[in-house]
Scaffold this motif. Structure first.
Motif, PDB file in Angstrom:
ATOM      1  N   HIS A  21      -3.295  32.370  10.326  1.00 22.71           N
ATOM      2  CA  HIS A  21      -4.738  32.253  10.473  1.00 22.71           C
ATOM      3  C   HIS A  21      -5.277  30.996   9.793  1.00 22.71           C
ATOM      4  CE1 HIS A  21      -4.606  36.414  11.851  1.00 22.71           C
ATOM      5  NE2 HIS A  21      -4.010  36.768  10.725  1.00 22.71           N
ATOM      6  N   ALA A  22      -6.265  30.378  10.434  1.00 25.69           N
ATOM      7  CA  ALA A  22      -7.016  29.293   9.808  1.00 25.69           C
ATOM      8  C   ALA A  22      -8.188  29.942   9.051  1.00 25.69           C
ATOM      9  CB  ALA A  22      -7.533  28.338  10.877  1.00 25.69           C
ATOM     10  N   VAL A  23      -8.746  29.392   8.065  1.00 20.15           N
ATOM     11  CA  VAL A  23      -8.545  28.113   7.419  1.00 20.15           C
ATOM     12  C   VAL A  23      -8.282  28.434   5.953  1.00 20.15           C
ATOM     13  CG1 VAL A  23      -9.739  25.987   6.729  1.00 20.15           C
ATOM     14  CG2 VAL A  23     -10.138  26.931   9.019  1.00 20.15           C
ATOM     15  N   PRO A  24      -7.336  27.784   5.258  1.00 19.96           N
ATOM     16  CA  PRO A  24      -7.136  28.084   3.833  1.00 19.96           C
ATOM     17  C   PRO A  24      -8.422  27.858   3.051  1.00 19.96           C
ATOM     18  CG  PRO A  24      -5.371  26.696   4.679  1.00 19.96           C
ATOM     19  CD  PRO A  24      -6.410  26.750   5.752  1.00 19.96           C
ATOM     20  N   ARG A  25      -8.560  28.616   1.969  1.00 20.03           N
ATOM     21  CA  ARG A  25      -9.787  28.516   1.174  1.00 20.03           C
ATOM     22  C   ARG A  25      -9.454  28.515  -0.316  1.00 20.03           C
ATOM     23  NH1 ARG A  25     -15.261  32.012   2.172  1.00 20.03           N
ATOM     24  NH2 ARG A  25     -16.370  31.531   0.246  1.00 20.03           N
ATOM     25  N   THR A  26      -9.948  27.507  -1.012  1.00 14.04           N
ATOM     26  CA  THR A  26      -9.774  27.426  -2.457  1.00 14.04           C
ATOM     27  C   THR A  26     -10.900  28.191  -3.139  1.00 14.04           C
ATOM     28  OG1 THR A  26      -8.679  25.282  -2.271  1.00 14.04           O
ATOM     29  CG2 THR A  26      -9.559  25.883  -4.440  1.00 14.04           C
ATOM     30  N   ILE A  27     -10.510  29.114  -4.004  1.00 10.32           N
ATOM     31  CA  ILE A  27     -11.454  29.993  -4.672  1.00 10.32           C
ATOM     32  C   ILE A  27     -12.042  29.291  -5.898  1.00 10.32           C
ATOM     33  CG2 ILE A  27     -11.730  32.231  -5.798  1.00 10.32           C
ATOM     34  CD1 ILE A  27     -11.047  32.357  -2.805  1.00 10.32           C
ATOM     35  N   SER A  28     -13.327  29.480  -6.108  1.00  4.63           N
ATOM     36  CA  SER A  28     -13.978  28.928  -7.297  1.00  4.63           C
ATOM     37  C   SER A  28     -14.788  30.021  -7.976  1.00  4.63           C
ATOM     38  CB  SER A  28     -14.899  27.764  -6.914  1.00  4.63           C
ATOM     39  OG  SER A  28     -16.069  28.256  -6.259  1.00  4.63           O
ATOM     40  N   GLY A  29     -15.411  29.663  -9.074  1.00  4.32           N
ATOM     41  CA  GLY A  29     -16.295  30.613  -9.735  1.00  4.32           C
ATOM     42  C   GLY A  29     -17.486  30.991  -8.885  1.00  4.32           C
ATOM     43  N   GLY A  30     -17.765  30.194  -7.861  1.00  2.74           N
ATOM     44  CA  GLY A  30     -18.881  30.508  -6.974  1.00  2.74           C
ATOM     45  C   GLY A  30     -18.692  31.816  -6.244  1.00  2.74           C
ATOM     46  N   GLU A  31     -17.437  32.104  -5.833  1.00  2.00           N
ATOM     47  CA  GLU A  31     -17.171  33.383  -5.162  1.00  2.00           C
ATOM     48  C   GLU A  31     -17.500  34.554  -6.081  1.00  2.00           C
ATOM     49  OE1 GLU A  31     -15.079  30.732  -2.346  1.00  2.00           O
ATOM     50  OE2 GLU A  31     -15.301  30.760  -4.513  1.00  2.00           O
ATOM     51  N   GLY A  92      -1.806  49.341   1.673  1.00  2.00           N
ATOM     52  CA  GLY A  92      -2.332  48.143   1.018  1.00  2.00           C
ATOM     53  C   GLY A  92      -1.872  48.051  -0.425  1.00  2.00           C
ATOM     54  N   ARG A  93      -1.466  46.855  -0.838  1.00  2.00           N
ATOM     55  CA  ARG A  93      -1.083  46.635  -2.239  1.00  2.00           C
ATOM     56  C   ARG A  93      -1.596  45.281  -2.695  1.00  2.00           C
ATOM     57  NH1 ARG A  93       4.872  46.956  -3.782  1.00  2.00           N
ATOM     58  NH2 ARG A  93       5.137  45.611  -1.970  1.00  2.00           N
ATOM     59  N   TRP A  94      -2.172  45.266  -3.898  1.00  2.97           N
ATOM     60  CA  TRP A  94      -2.533  44.018  -4.563  1.00  2.97           C
ATOM     61  C   TRP A  94      -1.349  43.641  -5.443  1.00  2.97           C
ATOM     62  CZ3 TRP A  94      -5.943  47.099  -2.389  1.00  2.97           C
ATOM     63  CH2 TRP A  94      -7.140  46.579  -1.896  1.00  2.97           C
ATOM     64  N   LEU A  95      -0.724  42.512  -5.166  1.00  7.41           N
ATOM     65  CA  LEU A  95       0.547  42.167  -5.792  1.00  7.41           C
ATOM     66  C   LEU A  95       0.404  41.249  -6.988  1.00  7.41           C
ATOM     67  CD1 LEU A  95       2.568  41.756  -2.487  1.00  7.41           C
ATOM     68  CD2 LEU A  95       2.458  43.752  -3.990  1.00  7.41           C
ATOM     69  N   GLN A  96      -0.675  40.485  -7.044  1.00 14.50           N
ATOM     70  CA  GLN A  96      -0.960  39.697  -8.231  1.00 14.50           C
ATOM     71  C   GLN A  96      -2.417  39.254  -8.198  1.00 14.50           C
ATOM     72  OE1 GLN A  96       0.832  35.663  -8.454  1.00 14.50           O
ATOM     73  NE2 GLN A  96       2.007  36.289  -6.675  1.00 14.50           N
ATOM     74  N   PRO A  97      -2.987  38.995  -9.378  1.00 17.38           N
ATOM     75  CA  PRO A  97      -4.400  38.611  -9.420  1.00 17.38           C
ATOM     76  C   PRO A  97      -4.626  37.250  -8.770  1.00 17.38           C
ATOM     77  CG  PRO A  97      -3.600  39.313 -11.592  1.00 17.38           C
ATOM     78  CD  PRO A  97      -2.399  39.132 -10.716  1.00 17.38           C
ATOM     79  N   VAL A  98      -5.874  37.044  -8.332  1.00 16.12           N
ATOM     80  CA  VAL A  98      -6.309  35.759  -7.793  1.00 16.12           C
ATOM     81  C   VAL A  98      -7.294  35.152  -8.792  1.00 16.12           C
ATOM     82  CG1 VAL A  98      -7.560  34.601  -5.927  1.00 16.12           C
ATOM     83  CG2 VAL A  98      -5.981  36.492  -5.415  1.00 16.12           C
ATOM     84  N   TYR A  99      -7.034  33.889  -9.162  1.00 12.40           N
ATOM     85  CA  TYR A  99      -7.883  33.214 -10.142  1.00 12.40           C
ATOM     86  C   TYR A  99      -8.606  32.042  -9.491  1.00 12.40           C
ATOM     87  CZ  TYR A  99      -5.187  35.873 -13.579  1.00 12.40           C
ATOM     88  OH  TYR A  99      -4.612  36.884 -14.304  1.00 12.40           O
ATOM     89  N   ALA A 100      -9.704  31.655 -10.121  1.00 12.57           N
ATOM     90  CA  ALA A 100     -10.405  30.451  -9.666  1.00 12.57           C
ATOM     91  C   ALA A 100      -9.417  29.293  -9.654  1.00 12.57           C
ATOM     92  CB  ALA A 100     -11.575  30.154 -10.597  1.00 12.57           C
ATOM     93  N   GLY A 101      -9.433  28.542  -8.576  1.00 15.30           N
ATOM     94  CA  GLY A 101      -8.487  27.451  -8.388  1.00 15.30           C
ATOM     95  C   GLY A 101      -7.365  27.786  -7.427  1.00 15.30           C
ATOM     96  N   ASP A 102      -7.130  29.082  -7.186  1.00 19.49           N
ATOM     97  CA  ASP A 102      -6.110  29.476  -6.211  1.00 19.49           C
ATOM     98  C   ASP A 102      -6.617  29.217  -4.793  1.00 19.49           C
ATOM     99  OD1 ASP A 102      -4.295  30.312  -8.094  1.00 19.49           O
ATOM    100  OD2 ASP A 102      -4.767  32.449  -7.913  1.00 19.49           O
TER     101      ASP A 102
END
Length: 342
Positions: A21-31, A92-102
């Protein structure tokens, strides 16, 4: 040559098909800020770097459901752009946390198809993975969706219905690396209730309610880049209404569950879920929970609760009628695992 994309229809799916799937997204503190603006989300682990650090994490992760919405939103143009409805979730499984910058991207594999008896639509099952910039899977889940056919005369594919586990086994849950609730600060978290304070069969009325508005659900749907027509285009349905994105209802119910489950910090597993009835702007959503199971984990001070979370416009603890069907006021029936301090 047509350059625009009308989206996939039911006959475009085949078991074994893999979609990047498109489009990759970089996570920030804004989310995080927008997520907390859209929902009354107050989980301490996701609100405070200091609280997260005291719990063994490098920083406060992005809320588990915010990460889920990002991963889910990527799949919509390929899986549910022409959907009638999103029907359910499993495994469904959450396998590791997502941090700002990922940076997150999504991939889905078609694992099942079944044409409906009316010949106008069919159900498609997909297994979706969310991956980060290191190609590590951060979450995975199965969902199934009812999709319109483009050509009503197209032959029905061979029916394949996947066998799905009724629940994620507790031993398959992944505790975030380093998570340690041994020195958990209950005062800062907001409630004193530990893992041992909850009994299987216990029901909790979360008391509060929130009236859904068009503006907020449209903002949420755009934020997660969910392009499903039923959420945007008021002419797409005969009643002229836009459906509230099911994920918006999930997040609202989860946020409301803070009152009684403030220490259910981490979502670790999604056992099942159903969007029982549609939600529209103007509906006032309330939530209640039931404790379905308890399990210990190998992490210090960390236990797991299996919880049923119900979003409703009606009374607490009312779920099904005498016919066994969901009551019309029930919007969501979600079965999930949460990690809590022991």
């Amino acid at each position: 040559m047509t350059k625009t994309n009308a989206g996939r229809f039911f006959e475009d799916y085949a078991v074994g098909q893999v979609i990047r799937h498109a489009v990759p997204r970089t996570i920030s503190g804004g989310e995080r800020a927008l997520y907390h603006a859209l929902y009354p989300a107050r989980g301490a682990l996701y609100s405070s770097d200091a609280f997260a650090g005291a719990s063994g994490l490098p920083a406060a992760p992005i809320d588990d459901l915010a990460a889920f919405h990002v991963v889910f939103g990527k799949t919509v143009p390929d899986v549910s752009l022409n959907a009638v409805a999103n029907l359910g979730y499993a495994e469904g499984r959450w396998l590791q946390p997502v941090y700002a910058g990922d940076t997150l991207r999504s991939e889905s594999e078609v694992i099942g198809v079944k044409q409906n008896s009316n010949g106008k639509s069919g159900v498609v099952w997909v297994r979706t993975r969310g991956l980060n910039q290191r190609d590590e899977t951060v979450m995975e889940y199965v969902r199934w969706v009812m999709v319109r056919k483009r050509d009503l005369d197209a032959p029905a594919p061979a029916t394949v219905i996947p066998e799905l586990a009724p629940a994620v086994p507790a031993e398959m849950l992944v505790v975030p690396e380093g998570l340690n609730f041994s020195s958990y600060d209950f005062d800062l978290a907001g409630e004193p209730h530990r893992w041992g304070d909850y009994a299987v069969g216990e029901q909790i009325d979360h008391v509060d309610g929130v009236t859904i508005e068009e503006a907020e659900h449209m903002l949420a749907t755009r934020l997660w880049q969910n392009t499903a027509k039923v959420h945007f285009d008021a002419t797409f349905r005969p009643d002229g209404k836009r459906l509230i994105y099911g994920g918006h209802v999930i997040s609202m119910a989860r946020a409301l569950s803070f009152n009684g489950l403030a220490n259910a910090q981490v979502i670790a597993g999604l056992n099942g879920g159903a969007h029982a009835n549609p939600c529209f702007a103007g509906d006032t959503v309330r939530a209640w929970s039931e404790v379905l199971d308890r399990a210990e984990t190998g992490a210090p001070g960390v236990g797991a609760l299996r919880l049923r979370l119900v979003a409703t416009t009606g009374e607490a603890f009312a779920l099904r009628g005498e016919d066994g069907k969901y009551l019309p006021e029930v919007l969501l029936d979600l079965d999930y695992w949460a990690l809590v301090p022991m």
